[in-house]
Structure formats: C-alpha cells, structure tokens
Design a protein around this motif. Structure first.
Motif, PDB file in Angstrom:
ATOM      1  N   ASP A  81      14.623 -15.445 108.218  1.00  0.00           N
ATOM      2  CA  ASP A  81      13.682 -16.191 107.391  1.00  0.00           C
ATOM      3  C   ASP A  81      12.449 -16.636 108.208  1.00  0.00           C
ATOM      4  O   ASP A  81      12.586 -17.008 109.372  1.00  0.00           O
ATOM      5  CB  ASP A  81      14.453 -17.422 106.859  1.00  0.00           C
ATOM      6  N   HIS A  82      11.291 -16.599 107.580  1.00  0.00           N
ATOM      7  CA  HIS A  82      10.043 -17.068 108.205  1.00  0.00           C
ATOM      8  C   HIS A  82       9.817 -16.518 109.604  1.00  0.00           C
ATOM      9  O   HIS A  82       9.554 -17.281 110.543  1.00  0.00           O
ATOM     10  CB  HIS A  82       9.994 -18.609 108.264  1.00  0.00           C
ATOM     11  N   GLY A  83       9.931 -15.200 109.730  1.00  0.00           N
ATOM     12  CA  GLY A  83       9.614 -14.569 111.008  1.00  0.00           C
ATOM     13  C   GLY A  83       8.140 -14.769 111.309  1.00  0.00           C
ATOM     14  O   GLY A  83       7.282 -14.554 110.450  1.00  0.00           O
ATOM     15  N   LEU A  84       7.860 -15.240 112.512  1.00  0.00           N
ATOM     16  CA  LEU A  84       6.470 -15.524 112.881  1.00  0.00           C
ATOM     17  C   LEU A  84       5.966 -14.566 113.948  1.00  0.00           C
ATOM     18  O   LEU A  84       4.780 -14.278 114.021  1.00  0.00           O
ATOM     19  CB  LEU A  84       6.366 -16.972 113.398  1.00  0.00           C
ATOM     20  N   THR A  85       6.886 -14.116 114.807  1.00  0.00           N
ATOM     21  CA  THR A  85       6.475 -13.238 115.906  1.00  0.00           C
ATOM     22  C   THR A  85       7.128 -11.873 115.766  1.00  0.00           C
ATOM     23  O   THR A  85       8.280 -11.749 115.344  1.00  0.00           O
ATOM     24  CB  THR A  85       6.875 -13.842 117.273  1.00  0.00           C
ATOM     25  N   PHE A  86       6.352 -10.867 116.132  1.00  0.00           N
ATOM     26  CA  PHE A  86       6.801  -9.492 116.047  1.00  0.00           C
ATOM     27  C   PHE A  86       8.099  -9.290 116.851  1.00  0.00           C
ATOM     28  O   PHE A  86       9.038  -8.650 116.389  1.00  0.00           O
ATOM     29  CB  PHE A  86       5.675  -8.601 116.605  1.00  0.00           C
ATOM     30  N   GLY A  87       8.146  -9.882 118.058  1.00  0.00           N
ATOM     31  CA  GLY A  87       9.303  -9.716 118.946  1.00  0.00           C
ATOM     32  C   GLY A  87      10.592 -10.213 118.316  1.00  0.00           C
ATOM     33  O   GLY A  87      11.626  -9.546 118.363  1.00  0.00           O
ATOM     34  N   ASN A  88      10.547 -11.395 117.737  1.00  0.00           N
ATOM     35  CA  ASN A  88      11.757 -11.954 117.128  1.00  0.00           C
ATOM     36  C   ASN A  88      12.164 -11.205 115.868  1.00  0.00           C
ATOM     37  O   ASN A  88      13.353 -11.064 115.580  1.00  0.00           O
ATOM     38  CB  ASN A  88      11.563 -13.440 116.826  1.00  0.00           C
TER      39      ASN A  88
END
Ligand SMILES: [Zn+2]
Length: 275
Positions: A81-88
C-alpha cells in the motif's frame, strides 16, 4: 488461498459489493484478520504501507502475509500500500505481493502518469496488479480544507487509467486518511461518474470512521476496495490501554492485539459485503 487482487476485485466490482483491505502491523493482527475472513467466508486483502515499514519491515511481514494467505480457506490478496519509492515497490513485487500501489497523487499529473505506467508495466511482467491514485486524499484534520479542485476528475481519470494501464484507481471524493473530525459526506455522485468513465474497480482510502450507510452508498456507486487502517489502531490502542491498567501476561497482550484486529475487521467486512 493466495490470489491476484484483480481476481477478488473484478468480481466485487461486477457484483456490487466491497472488499476490505486492512493494514496489519503485527503477527497478531494477521492472525486476527484471517480469523475474521474465515469466520465470514469472505475474501480479504492484507496490506502494509511504505510509511509503516519502520515498525513492520517488509522482509518480515510479506512472507508472513503470503503464508497466511496460502493456508486460508478464503481468497486472500497481499498488497503493498502507498508505495512511494521505486526500490521498495520492486522489493514488494519480488517478495511476492500480488499487487502494489504507486502513490503519485501529490506529483504533477504527467509525472504521475509516467511513473504509474512504468510501475504498472513492471508489476504486470511479474504477474502482479497495480493500484494508482489520482486526486488529493487529505490527511487527518484536513477535511475542512478539501475543495472540489482536489477531488478526482472523471475525464482526467479516464485519460489516466488508459495511459497508465493501472488495474484499480484510488479516488479522492471527500475521504481523508486517519480519524475524521466529523462524519464525512462522500461525493457519491462523483464516484458514480468516475466509475462510469473509468470502468475499473475503484478504491476508497481513509475508510476509518465512515458510516455504514455511506460505505454502502459508495460501494453501490463503484467502490470495490476499501482501505482500513486507523480503525484497527484505535481499537488496539483502547484495548491495550485497558489491559495496562492491571498487571498482565504477554499472552494476554497477544490476545488483545489479535482480538482488536479480528473484531474491527469483522465489523467492516460485514458492512462492505452487505452481510
Ligand atoms: Zn491511503
């Protein structure tokens, strides 16, 4: 059983019921969530947001979500949920999440389109689905500041949905994250217009504190996934506070964490499914 999120949401969207997506921060909450879903024999979405990773690391939580899903007698999707960064987001896909959300709602429209499209493409290549967000879902205490300009625009939503190829769209329709200061009035006409133009399952964030009637209306207008986090935390906090008034054993604390999640989730699932 573990399934892709579209398997759960496409059916819900077509048949006009809602599925709860619950943010779970502990092993006990996962146990409580599965117990609720199995008791009601309803599909469920287990999720974790990027801002929660300090307390509940992705590498520990996602394998536990997946294992619980595989053992369950009901359909379970595991969502980032609410992924903010490409890496994560990539890490979540590689760990086995059956869907990921990219939250680019605060970015300029074209940047949101470009980044969402890229993430949707990657997710699909790995056999996962992609949720995106358009419009501004406010934060706790901001509902009085919400203006029509922050809501999701139906025509823009169609353009966004086609260009990004996202599978589900989170909308801003008067909803806010966290606790509501007063009972919110969702823009259900707007939900209906967005659903009519996008024709994909819509997602309602900020599902803690909306009345049963408002939930049902929103679902009948096209909301298929409802995110609930704060309601579980509130229930957990109040039960832990009560427990802490006396001396307690760890097993009692564990039980409280599980029960708080189970009862809150059951209550929401019943409303969303109309049972
Ligand atoms: Zn949200």
């Amino acid at each position: 059983m573990l399934v892709r999120m579209h398997e759960i949401l496409d059916e819900a969207y077509e048949r006009g019921y809602g599925v709860g997506a619950f943010n779970l921060l502990s092993m006990e909450a996962v146990k409580g969530a599965l117990r609720a879903a199995e008791a009601l024999q309803l599909p469920i979405i287990l999720q974790l947001a990027e801002v929660q990773l300090n307390d509940s690391p992705l590498e520990l939580m996602i394998p536990m979500f997946l294992d619980a899903a595989r053992r369950a007698s009901v359909k379970v999707a595991v969502h980032y949920d609410h992924g903010l960064t490409f890496g994560n987001i990539l890490k979540a896909i590689k760990l086995g999440c059956t869907s990921v959300m990219f939250d680019g709602a605060s970015e300029p429209f074209e940047d949101n389109v470009r980044k969402t499209a890229e993430i949707a493409k990657i997710a699909h290549a790995f056999g996962a689905d992609c949720e995106a967000e358009l419009g501004t879902v406010g934060s706790e205490g901001q509902e009085s500041l919400l203006s029509a300009g922050m809501f999701t625009d139906p025509a823009q939503a169609l353009d966004f949905s086609e260009r990004t190829e996202c599978d589900f769209l989170a909308v801003a329709v008067g909803n806010v994250h966290g606790n509501y200061a007063a009972e919110p009035a969702l823009q259900t006409d707007l939900i209906e217009q967005i659903s009519g133009s996008v024709k994909k399952p819509l997602v309602l964030h900020g599902g803690s504190g909306i009345s049963d009637a408002e939930f049902r209306k929103a679902i009948s207008c096209g909301i298929a996934k409802i995110n609930v986090c704060t309601a579980i935390l509130n229930e957990t906090n109040s039960r832990v506070k009560k427990l802490a008034e006396k001396k307690f054993k760890y097993s009692e604390l564990s039980n409280v964490l599980e029960e708080a999640a189970c009862s809150t989730i059951k209550r929401h699932m019943s409303v969303f499914s109309n049972r």
